[in-house]
Every structure is written in C-alpha cells, then in structure tokens.
Write a protein that holds these residues in place. Structure first.
Motif, PDB file in Angstrom:
ATOM      1  N   ASP A  92       0.815  -1.224   0.000  1.00 49.41           N
ATOM      2  CA  ASP A  92       0.000   0.000   0.000  1.00 49.41           C
ATOM      3  C   ASP A  92       0.844   1.268   0.000  1.00 49.41           C
ATOM      4  N   ASP A  93       2.156   1.135   0.093  1.00 49.63           N
ATOM      5  CA  ASP A  93       3.034   2.294   0.172  1.00 49.63           C
ATOM      6  C   ASP A  93       3.571   2.682  -1.202  1.00 49.63           C
ATOM      7  N   VAL A  94       3.370   3.936  -1.589  1.00 46.36           N
ATOM      8  CA  VAL A  94       3.992   4.443  -2.812  1.00 46.36           C
ATOM      9  C   VAL A  94       5.415   4.826  -2.444  1.00 46.36           C
ATOM     10  N   LEU A  95       6.374   4.151  -3.077  1.00 48.36           N
ATOM     11  CA  LEU A  95       7.783   4.433  -2.782  1.00 48.36           C
ATOM     12  C   LEU A  95       8.260   5.677  -3.495  1.00 48.36           C
ATOM     13  N   VAL A  96       7.923   5.788  -4.782  1.00 48.06           N
ATOM     14  CA  VAL A  96       8.421   6.886  -5.606  1.00 48.06           C
ATOM     15  C   VAL A  96       7.355   7.275  -6.610  1.00 48.06           C
ATOM     16  N   ARG A  97       7.184   8.563  -6.798  1.00 43.01           N
ATOM     17  CA  ARG A  97       6.371   9.109  -7.889  1.00 43.01           C
ATOM     18  C   ARG A  97       7.332   9.789  -8.846  1.00 43.01           C
ATOM     19  N   GLY A  98       7.305   9.362 -10.097  1.00 42.81           N
ATOM     20  CA  GLY A  98       8.254   9.884 -11.081  1.00 42.81           C
ATOM     21  C   GLY A  98       9.455   8.959 -11.179  1.00 42.81           C
ATOM     22  N   LEU A  99       9.694   8.436 -12.362  1.00 45.87           N
ATOM     23  CA  LEU A  99      10.754   7.452 -12.562  1.00 45.87           C
ATOM     24  C   LEU A  99      11.920   8.028 -13.354  1.00 45.87           C
ATOM     25  N   LEU A 100      12.049   9.340 -13.359  1.00 52.80           N
ATOM     26  CA  LEU A 100      13.086   9.999 -14.159  1.00 52.80           C
ATOM     27  C   LEU A 100      14.497   9.792 -13.618  1.00 52.80           C
ATOM     28  N   PHE A 101      14.650   9.275 -12.421  1.00 53.17           N
ATOM     29  CA  PHE A 101      15.971   9.011 -11.859  1.00 53.17           C
ATOM     30  C   PHE A 101      16.622   7.765 -12.459  1.00 53.17           C
ATOM     31  N   MET A 102      15.827   6.969 -13.165  1.00 54.10           N
ATOM     32  CA  MET A 102      16.327   5.713 -13.723  1.00 54.10           C
ATOM     33  C   MET A 102      17.076   5.968 -15.027  1.00 54.10           C
ATOM     34  N   PRO A 103      18.236   5.340 -15.208  1.00 46.63           N
ATOM     35  CA  PRO A 103      18.951   5.492 -16.481  1.00 46.63           C
ATOM     36  C   PRO A 103      18.336   4.631 -17.583  1.00 46.63           C
ATOM     37  N   GLU A 104      18.498   5.088 -18.813  1.00 46.48           N
ATOM     38  CA  GLU A 104      18.065   4.295 -19.962  1.00 46.48           C
ATOM     39  C   GLU A 104      19.124   3.254 -20.278  1.00 46.48           C
ATOM     40  N   VAL A 105      18.686   2.046 -20.592  1.00 45.60           N
ATOM     41  CA  VAL A 105      19.565   0.957 -21.017  1.00 45.60           C
ATOM     42  C   VAL A 105      19.015   0.391 -22.326  1.00 45.60           C
ATOM     43  N   ALA A 106      19.802  -0.422 -22.978  1.00 43.61           N
ATOM     44  CA  ALA A 106      19.345  -1.067 -24.218  1.00 43.61           C
ATOM     45  C   ALA A 106      18.252  -2.080 -23.895  1.00 43.61           C
ATOM     46  N   PRO A 107      17.267  -2.240 -24.782  1.00 45.08           N
ATOM     47  CA  PRO A 107      16.251  -3.269 -24.551  1.00 45.08           C
ATOM     48  C   PRO A 107      16.896  -4.645 -24.499  1.00 45.08           C
ATOM     49  N   ALA A 108      16.399  -5.482 -23.608  1.00 50.43           N
ATOM     50  CA  ALA A 108      17.002  -6.799 -23.391  1.00 50.43           C
ATOM     51  C   ALA A 108      15.933  -7.784 -22.934  1.00 50.43           C
ATOM     52  N   PRO A 109      16.179  -9.074 -23.114  1.00 49.44           N
ATOM     53  CA  PRO A 109      15.210 -10.056 -22.618  1.00 49.44           C
ATOM     54  C   PRO A 109      15.184 -10.114 -21.093  1.00 49.44           C
TER      55      PRO A 109
END
Length: 167
Positions: A92-109
C-alpha cells in the motif's frame, strides 16, 4: 495582489510540492527484478525494471528503463512525460512518484545485473520485505496528437507489460 501574482504564487507552491526523485545511489539490479512497461498505439514501447532492497534501515528502490529500437517518430522524446507520470509501490506504500531518476539501457530479454539508479525512500524496511515484490504503475495516456481539416490522430500509451522488446 493581482490575479496574475496569486496564480504565479500558487504555481510556484505547487511545483515546490512536486519533488522529483533523484538517484542517491548507483547499484546493479538483483537477479530477479520486476519488469513492466507498456506499448504505444503506433507501435513500440518501453520497459521498466525495478527492485527493492534495504539501505540503512530504509527501503531503497533501484531501476532502469528501455525503449524499443524501432518505433514511430511520433513517440520520440515522450519518455520524460511518460516516466515522470509513473510510480512504484510496495504493497500500500507508494515508494516513488516519477521514474526519471532511472537510467536508460538497451532493450534486453532480462534486466538482471543492469547498472541502475537508486533512491533511498522514507519507508522503513520491514521484516518480510525481502520476499515482497514492488508494483510498477504507468498510467495510460495520450502521448501525441495531431490534426488537420480531415480529423485528429492520437497516439496513446497503455501499460501492457514490458514493451521495449529485446532486440
């Protein structure tokens, strides 16, 4: 005060209340991160991978995101708004609003072991948290609209699960 001044004051307060998570730690994702995301109505999509762990008694969220290599030009540069509207919850806890802190990586399986941006949240780590799984939420939305005399065309995003593909 004038209406314009009141409006600007209100807008400033609203923006100050909307804090964007900034990475405080960099770590590798664990062996089994939660992966979700979605697809655009024009083709292609995004994937987001996250995991949680304990950091000095607090809950730390780590994550990365990827986008399809082949997708419509109509979805170029929509990720800041798309990821900015996302959130991650833990029960029930929202940890984070907004995911812009995450780096982009190449798509992968698989995204296990990827170098991730992490945020230490205010949530206290609790017994049993190491077996719980976070939930990724990215709301459905219109990401592009164009129109002319004939009509209007809109590109939408829906959370459908991992959408970036793996190639």
């Amino acid at each position: 005060m004038t209406r314009k001044t009141l409006f600007l004051l209100g807008a400033t307060i609203a923006l100050a209340a909307c804090t964007v998570a900034r990475p405080t730690v960099v770590a590798r994702l664990g062996a089994d991160p939660v992966v979700s995301g979605g697809t655009y109505s024009s083709g292609g999509g995004v994937s987001v991978a996250v995991d949680v762990r304990e950091n000095n008694g607090k809950t730390m969220l780590c994550g990365v995101w990827a986008q399809s290599r082949a997708q419509s030009v109509l979805t170029n540069d929509v990720e800041p708004r798309l990821l900015g509207s996302g959130s991650v919850s833990f029960g029930d806890d929202v940890l984070v609003r907004g995911l812009l802190f995450m780096p982009e990586v190449a798509p992968a399986p698989e995204y296990a072991g990827q170098q991730a941006g992490c945020v230490v949240t205010e949530r206290t780590w609790q017994a049993g948290d190491d077996t719980r799984r976070p939930q990724i939420h990215i709301p459905g939305q219109v990401v592009h609209v164009e129109g002319d005399d004939i009509g209007t065309f809109a590109v939408t995003f829906r959370q459908t699960g991992p959408g970036a593909g793996d190639s």
